[in-house]
Design a protein around this motif. Structure first.
Motif, PDB file in Angstrom:
ATOM      1  N   ASP A  89      -3.855   6.437   7.434  1.00 19.33           N
ATOM      2  CA  ASP A  89      -3.126   6.500   5.965  1.00 19.33           C
ATOM      3  C   ASP A  89      -2.234   7.182   6.680  1.00 19.33           C
ATOM      4  O   ASP A  89      -0.946   7.432   5.768  1.00 19.33           O
ATOM      5  N   TRP A 127      -1.020 -10.073   4.289  1.00 15.21           N
ATOM      6  CA  TRP A 127      -0.311  -7.918   3.054  1.00 15.21           C
ATOM      7  C   TRP A 127      -0.691  -7.652   4.826  1.00 15.21           C
ATOM      8  O   TRP A 127      -1.198  -7.413   5.433  1.00 15.21           O
ATOM      9  N   ASN A 128       0.137  -6.203   4.417  1.00 15.14           N
ATOM     10  CA  ASN A 128       0.837  -5.399   5.555  1.00 15.14           C
ATOM     11  C   ASN A 128      -0.851  -4.742   6.008  1.00 15.14           C
ATOM     12  O   ASN A 128      -1.586  -4.143   4.648  1.00 15.14           O
ATOM     13  N   TYR A 184       5.190 -11.761   4.671  1.00 18.62           N
ATOM     14  CA  TYR A 184       4.184 -10.979   3.662  1.00 18.62           C
ATOM     15  C   TYR A 184       4.400 -11.816   2.439  1.00 18.62           C
ATOM     16  O   TYR A 184       5.212 -12.182   2.243  1.00 18.62           O
ATOM     17  N   THR A 235       3.516   2.182   7.670  1.00 16.17           N
ATOM     18  CA  THR A 235       2.932   2.327   6.268  1.00 16.17           C
ATOM     19  C   THR A 235       1.331   1.979   5.861  1.00 16.17           C
ATOM     20  O   THR A 235       1.227   1.185   6.805  1.00 16.17           O
ATOM     21  N   ASP A 236       1.043   2.591   4.887  1.00 17.86           N
ATOM     22  CA  ASP A 236      -0.553   2.391   4.771  1.00 17.86           C
ATOM     23  C   ASP A 236      -0.481   1.791   4.366  1.00 17.86           C
ATOM     24  O   ASP A 236      -0.315   0.152   3.583  1.00 17.86           O
ATOM     25  N   ARG A 257     -11.029  -0.518  -2.806  1.00 21.13           N
ATOM     26  CA  ARG A 257      -9.423  -0.918  -3.574  1.00 21.13           C
ATOM     27  C   ARG A 257      -9.456  -2.249  -3.993  1.00 21.13           C
ATOM     28  O   ARG A 257      -8.605  -3.165  -4.206  1.00 21.13           O
ATOM     29  N   ARG A 258     -10.445  -3.084  -2.889  1.00 23.40           N
ATOM     30  CA  ARG A 258      -9.985  -4.726  -2.698  1.00 23.40           C
ATOM     31  C   ARG A 258     -11.199  -5.633  -4.165  1.00 23.40           C
ATOM     32  O   ARG A 258     -11.314  -6.506  -4.180  1.00 23.40           O
ATOM     33  N   ASP A 282      -2.395  -2.332   2.260  1.00 19.86           N
ATOM     34  CA  ASP A 282      -2.187  -2.822   1.350  1.00 19.86           C
ATOM     35  C   ASP A 282      -3.570  -3.869   1.192  1.00 19.86           C
ATOM     36  O   ASP A 282      -3.692  -3.945   2.497  1.00 19.86           O
ATOM     37  N   GLY A 283      -3.617  -4.951   0.357  1.00 17.54           N
ATOM     38  CA  GLY A 283      -4.028  -6.044   0.319  1.00 17.54           C
ATOM     39  C   GLY A 283      -5.105  -6.123  -1.373  1.00 17.54           C
ATOM     40  O   GLY A 283      -3.982  -5.805  -1.893  1.00 17.54           O
ATOM     41  N   TRP A 288     -10.358   1.758   0.865  1.00 19.26           N
ATOM     42  CA  TRP A 288      -9.658   0.159   1.871  1.00 19.26           C
ATOM     43  C   TRP A 288     -11.001  -0.990   0.617  1.00 19.26           C
ATOM     44  O   TRP A 288      -9.900  -1.301  -0.325  1.00 19.26           O
TER      45      TRP A 288
END
Length: 529
Positions: free
Chosen positions: A193, A158-159, A143, A199-200, A418-419, A202-203, A415
């Protein structure tokens, strides 16, 4: 630069996207199509590109609707590297051989029926030898570490919070000499979530173009704690115990099974439900569970999974004979078996044996695509066909949408936002049309409706840093959009046969039945002209 959409377009399976630059062709995912027979036939047809021309493949995760056609890609000439996280590579080491084994078994059954009807035999999509070649081409990656995958193309993972090893893929791709690379982001499947073992998601932020899944784009789930989720499961288990029959749980073998096992054991250890035997009836689930145990340190609540695996009431089936013997058991017990949509695997045999029994309970815990047996059960079908046999549904069919591996509409919207800022387009994929349209409406406010694109199967777009233009005639279209994510004529035929048999049975006496059949025959003759 071109972006090609060869799967998961207005449907939830068969993810496959290609980024094509002047110097490289890179695939993101190469998944098997599930759903109606019309859609599944795509798995047997040629790819809409030459596999030998593909320079590299990047996998978001190991689920078969994202990885299941990779051995066919190799069989048809792909010789390049396959980039994935270490856990995804480990899981594919179990899942792809299992996929080949299921195909071989189902093709044997189909060829026996074809022989009876004078039809030619068919071959599996690929065999174990192609799986073995595929696994040698994997290149595990960490990752958040940039990796060059082809000339002028690099990616980092990314997770995604969806599954052990799942990832969103950030890609930088150079096209014209001296020009800055385009930044693309492929969401893969995004987890919610509050997922038990993950886990939540991400990116990165500030990409040029975003390809995002939309599976639950029309659904908003209320927040649910671990205790509330287990309480809902406990209610289903207690009802099944009162019925004194089997609790059948069709479940994806990877992660969903392990999550259910953790919660079932927690309920039995706390005396919230009476302890009973829990059978994990899936060779793939058994092997995947070993991989989960090996990666327990990467999981939230990994220690709970290890404890659940050691619970005295948990049994893993070891053979086909052991699996078949479960259908002879009486009294309450739990059977978790793949597949999660009831369209393959051992769960179909258990459903064929148990659906007609009023004491049985079927619990659906995942998304059920249009045209699958799971979708028909979810929608309350009174009778179904399984492997050519008609079965009255007398079992109690329940549903819990608390174990979904997918983010809901509100989580997807957060999500995506947030990108940002996203300079170009947001392409919505991996969703049936109502879900996709609902998510598009949600995103229209913050992003602008004109920047949201819902590609159709095999559609091609030419990309610049802030725009995407469709390219007409750039690829053959294998199925029209109206054929995807819907029941097809095979489903309609099965329903018609069931309805005819119901109508004939309801008629009292031979004369009434003969009269009904004559009317049906006249209708068919009139249709012929």
């Amino acid at each position: 630069m071109r972006l090609r959409f060869h799967g998961a377009c207005r449907t939830v399976t068969g993810s496959c996207f290609m980024v094509e630059t002047a110097k490289a062709k890179v695939l993101v995912d190469c998944g098997m199509v599930q759903g109606s027979k019309t859609e599944k036939e795509l798995n047997y047809r040629a790819f809409p590109f030459r596999p030998a021309d593909v320079d590299a493949l990047v996998l978001t995760h190991a689920h078969i609707d994202h990885s299941g056609l990779v051995p066919k890609l190799v069989k048809d000439g792909f010789e390049g590297p396959i980039f994935a996280t270490r856990a995804t590579a480990d899981l594919c080491g179990f899942m792809l051989p299992d996929s080949a084994a299921i195909q071989e078994m189902e093709v044997q059954q189909l060829n026996r029926r074809n022989m009876q009807h004078g039809k030619p035999p068919v071959e599996p999509i690929y065999g174990q030898e192609h799986v073995e070649a595929t696994l040698r081409q994997f290149r595990p990656s960490a990752y958040l570490r940039w990796t060059r995958v082809a000339e002028g193309v690099r990616v980092r993972f990314w997770n995604a919070g969806h599954l052990l090893g799942s990832a969103s893929v950030e890609m930088e791709a150079e096209d014209a000499p001296g020009a800055p690379p385009l930044r693309l982001l492929f969401s893969g499947d995004l987890g919610p979530d509050s997922k038990l073992l993950q886990t939540d998601p991400d990116g990165p932020a500030g990409v040029d173009h975003l390809v995002c899944e939309s599976t639950y784009g029309d659904t908003v789930r209320p927040p649910v704690s671990d205790d509330e989720r287990r309480a809902a499961l406990a209610e289903v288990v207690r009802d099944a115990q009162r019925r004194r029959g089997a609790l059948l749980i069709p479940s994806f073998a990877v992660e969903r099974t392990q999550e259910l096992l953790v919660d079932l054991v927690a309920l039995m250890e706390s005396d919230a439900v009476r302890p009973a035997q829990i059978f994990i009836d899936s060779p793939l689930a058994s092997k995947a569970t070993e991989a989960f145990a090996a990666h327990a340190g990467e999981l939230e609540d990994g220690d709970r999974l290890i404890r659940a695996l050691d619970y005295r009431m948990v049994r893993f089936t070891e053979s086909v004979e052991h699996s078949k013997s479960l259908d002879r058991l009486r009294g309450f017990h739990v059977v978790i078996a793949a597949s999660g949509m009831c369209d393959a695997g051992r769960i179909r045999h258990h459903l064929r044996a148990r659906l007609g029994r009023a004491e049985s309970t079927v619990l659906l815990v995942g998304f059920q695509a249009q045209g699958t047996l799971g979708r028909f059960l979810l929608e309350g079908a009174p009778r179904v066909r399984i492997m050519g046999e008609e079965i009255d549904v007398r079992a109690s069919v329940r549903s819990l949408d608390l174990y979904s591996g997918h983010a809901d509409a509100a989580e997807l919207q957060r999500w995506v936002e947030r990108r940002g800022p996203v300079a170009g387009r947001v392409f919505l994929t991996h969703g049936e049309e109502p879900a996709m349209e609902a998510l598009a409406a949600r995103l229209a406010g913050p992003l602008g409706a004109g920047r949201i694109v819902r590609p159709t199967l095999d559609q091609v777009f030419e990309l610049t840093a802030d725009a995407a233009a469709p390219v007409e005639g750039a690829a053959p279209v294998r199925l029209p959009p109206e054929s995807l994510g819907r029941v097809d004529w095979h489903n309609d035929l099965s329903r018609l046969i069931l309805d005819i048999n119901d109508a004939v049975r309801r008629e009292a006496g031979e004369n009434a039945r003969a009269k009904l059949l004559r009317r049906l025959r006249r209708a068919l003759d009139n249709e012929r002209g």
